[in-house]
Write a protein that holds these residues in place. Sequence first.
Motif, mmCIF file in Angstrom:
data_model
loop_
_atom_site.group_PDB
_atom_site.id
_atom_site.type_symbol
_atom_site.label_atom_id
_atom_site.label_comp_id
_atom_site.label_asym_id
_atom_site.label_seq_id
_atom_site.Cartn_x
_atom_site.Cartn_y
_atom_site.Cartn_z
ATOM 1 N N LYS A 1 -4.876 -1.166 -1.583
ATOM 2 C CA LYS A 1 -5.162 -1.586 -0.517
ATOM 3 C C LYS A 1 -5.124 -2.532 0.119
ATOM 4 O O LYS A 1 -5.147 -3.046 -0.104
ATOM 5 N N SER A 2 -4.504 -2.609 1.260
ATOM 6 C CA SER A 2 -4.296 -4.049 2.159
ATOM 7 C C SER A 2 -5.148 -4.419 2.970
ATOM 8 O O SER A 2 -6.529 -4.423 2.988
ATOM 9 N N GLU B 1 0.781 -0.684 0.122
ATOM 10 C CA GLU B 1 0.070 -0.135 0.209
ATOM 11 C C GLU B 1 0.780 1.062 -0.001
ATOM 12 O O GLU B 1 0.388 2.169 -0.934
#
Length: 580
Positions: free
Chosen positions: A470-471, A129
């Motif tokens: 996004k993680s 990210e």
Amino acid sequence: MSNNLSSSERSTLQSSASALTAAAPEDKPLASAWARFRHSFGPNDIYSTALDAKLPGGKYDVEKATAESPLARRLKGRHLQMIAIGGSIGTGLFVNSGKALSNGGPASLLIAFVLIGCMLFNVVHALGELAVLFPVAGSFASYSSRFIDPAWGFAMGWNYAMQWLVVFPLELVASSITIQYWRVDVDNAVWIAIFWSLIVVINFFGVKGYGEAEFVFSLIKVLAVIGFIILGIVLNCGGGPGGGYIGGRYWHDPGAFNNGFKGLSSVFVTAAFAFAGTELVGLAAAETANPRKTLPSAVKQVFWRITLFYVVALTVIGLLVPYTDPHLLGSSHVDALASPFVIAIMDAGVRVLPTIMNAVILIAVLSVGNSAVYGCSRTLAGLAGAGQAPRLLAYVDRAGRPLAGIAVTSAFGLFAFVAASDKQTEIFSWLLALSGLSSIFTWGSICLAHILFRRAWKVQGHSLDELAFKSQSGLIGSYLGLSLNILVLIAQFWIAVWPLSGVKPSAYNFFITYLACPVVLSFFIVYKIWRRTSFVRSDEADLVSGRREIDVQALIDELVAERIELKTRSWWFRCYKFWC
């Protein structure tokens, strides 16, 4: 909540872009290949260091320096994916897993690697990210400076550089020992010289040379592990030359665990070291043509590496080799005869494959040495650009090679010739102690930087919709990853103070095991006092420098379009894209 950049952010980006454009005039084509080759070693005109860009109060502009690095952006998607899949497949899996099996038993081996695998899954997603949004020189060290404290970034940068400085000569020695499987009549120094030259030449071809070499090395390692898993299943079911069904025999006799909970703790630490190199994907982001497209896929590959190459392979190992096998202890950390992979094949009576597996171990050793030069040279260049190392190390040539960093790392590799000395064991033990906990500190810092980044992102009025990647585990994953890294440090401290049975507690054994911790803390404290740095406030964290995506609304529109297009695809394709 606004999706647009503030006027100050837009001004900063425009001025940086103008400076880069103005500083990169078109060169006239050179007549000969030799002339072009000589010309490529000249200084890169667009490099700007923090020594030339001080902030009010005389502080160094770390963010500007790392954001404007001219490292060549030539890595492709296939390079990143192979770096992600094969980046940490080395002697930790092929050889050191044997000693871990001996210390803890097959159940401890499996439990420890699964837990560390979960930790690395979270760490790499947090790094992904950050790296997709900020593909800057120095990567995770610069994230520590940007979101935690410049002093901690300094400590993490030098901690990581020291790790690879030590690993390079160690792997050269390892390669010479591995060759002894075939030839014992040639002096080790000859093989060290050959492999040193090979690795240095590869890295002088720049990031493309490193990428291509790692692609080939990783492909071979991946095929070897997959082949062994298939072979192991056949052998366990009684399909080997000697026949006989094995099943779960060795889980009952001699047993699933050895040395109790302390044995599990020792394997926990060994497993963490075996995954070292996973973070190289983030370091390579600064030299990737389009990190937003290629890095997320590479990051997701970690799941498959953890599941297939570690968990499945070591499950098979635990079924084929009892932890009481005396060969598991070996004579060194690269002794091919101590590899549980080789032991399993030899016990089954297969004669040719041990030689092939030893060749794979040699390739794994060379791969780690190649990564050492790459990782250390880029880290040193990032530190120098941020004013945290001698300025000479910031030198990057027209081909995007950090020549000074490569030269220093290569020169340090000459320590491998100490292998001919009668003091080699003592020297290398202390060198290894300097970097023994390096990866643990690096991974923990990545998780902490991600947590503080998310806080700063929210405080400064941004939404998660603005993030290109996004993680998948989010903040919870980073908290879990940070906690597990702290637990590894505690477990290592316990083993350092109270070793396994048969080893007496001593100051020597403690510092050999735990020396890296006081060294890192010393770097942090000295730099903090010297530079009088302060912890970064969320509302003051730099969220602009180094971002390749500057049109936020266009980025959001593109992401939305990609998600809509994905919904029209089949369920299996959506599942594939989620994991890969």
